[in-house]
Scaffold this motif. Sequence first.
Motif, PDB file in Angstrom:
ATOM      1  N   LEU A   1       0.624  -1.205  -0.010  1.00  0.00           N
ATOM      2  CA  LEU A   1       0.123   0.062   0.068  1.00  0.00           C
ATOM      3  C   LEU A   1       0.709   1.183  -0.106  1.00  0.00           C
ATOM      4  N   GLY A   2       1.861   1.176   0.721  1.00  0.00           N
ATOM      5  CA  GLY A   2       3.124   2.235   0.634  1.00  0.00           C
ATOM      6  C   GLY A   2       3.651   2.648  -0.576  1.00  0.00           C
TER       7      GLY A   2
ATOM      8  N   ILE B   1       1.531   9.434  -6.033  1.00  0.00           N
ATOM      9  CA  ILE B   1       2.177  10.740  -5.881  1.00  0.00           C
ATOM     10  C   ILE B   1       2.846  10.960  -6.972  1.00  0.00           C
ATOM     11  N   VAL B   2       3.522  10.074  -7.363  1.00  0.00           N
ATOM     12  CA  VAL B   2       4.572  10.283  -8.604  1.00  0.00           C
ATOM     13  C   VAL B   2       3.684  10.832 -10.014  1.00  0.00           C
ATOM     14  N   VAL B   3       2.657  10.024  -9.841  1.00  0.00           N
ATOM     15  CA  VAL B   3       1.462  10.437 -11.405  1.00  0.00           C
ATOM     16  C   VAL B   3       1.162  11.729 -10.940  1.00  0.00           C
TER      17      VAL B   3
ATOM     18  N   CYS C   1      10.244  10.569  -4.024  1.00  0.00           N
ATOM     19  CA  CYS C   1       8.873   9.439  -4.243  1.00  0.00           C
ATOM     20  C   CYS C   1       9.250   8.080  -4.942  1.00  0.00           C
ATOM     21  N   VAL C   2      10.594   8.282  -5.949  1.00  0.00           N
ATOM     22  CA  VAL C   2      10.775   7.092  -6.651  1.00  0.00           C
ATOM     23  C   VAL C   2      11.928   6.512  -5.983  1.00  0.00           C
ATOM     24  N   LEU C   3      12.769   7.250  -5.405  1.00  0.00           N
ATOM     25  CA  LEU C   3      14.156   6.367  -4.676  1.00  0.00           C
ATOM     26  C   LEU C   3      13.522   5.633  -3.314  1.00  0.00           C
ATOM     27  N   SER C   4      12.798   6.272  -2.928  1.00  0.00           N
ATOM     28  CA  SER C   4      12.383   5.841  -1.501  1.00  0.00           C
ATOM     29  C   SER C   4      11.981   4.490  -1.340  1.00  0.00           C
TER      30      SER C   4
ATOM     31  N   ALA D   1       8.981   2.021   6.525  1.00  0.00           N
ATOM     32  CA  ALA D   1       9.330   3.366   7.272  1.00  0.00           C
ATOM     33  C   ALA D   1       9.710   4.163   5.621  1.00  0.00           C
ATOM     34  N   MET D   2      10.550   3.636   4.795  1.00  0.00           N
ATOM     35  CA  MET D   2      11.038   4.150   3.597  1.00  0.00           C
ATOM     36  C   MET D   2       9.862   4.304   2.475  1.00  0.00           C
TER      37      MET D   2
END
Length: 99
Positions: free
Chosen positions: A18-19, A26-28, A61-64, A82-83
């Motif tokens: 879900l995360g 968020i990326v979209v 938002c991509v790397l995390s 958490a990430m």
Amino acid sequence: MAEASTAPTLALKIAITLGILADAAIVVLLIAISGFVFGGPEGARGEASAVAGWGISLAVCVLSPLLGLVMWRRGRRDLALAMAWLPPLAILVGAVVAR
């Protein structure tokens, strides 16, 4: 006893999934509003701080979640969770603080 140890693992898998889906949403959203940040579809003609903020937000938002999946594979499930949830929670905190 074996069933008790698999239930948290399934819950953790669902939580991290879900995360990651929230991060993808968020990326979209960031890509959808990029025209407003960049001053049109032609290029980066927006204010430098807005473009830098957008780029950093997109990178986080991509790397995390990607680094979170690496931590998951290494057995650090708490850090991975958490990430994966860092960007959505940061947006919620920002929305609360902005009010």
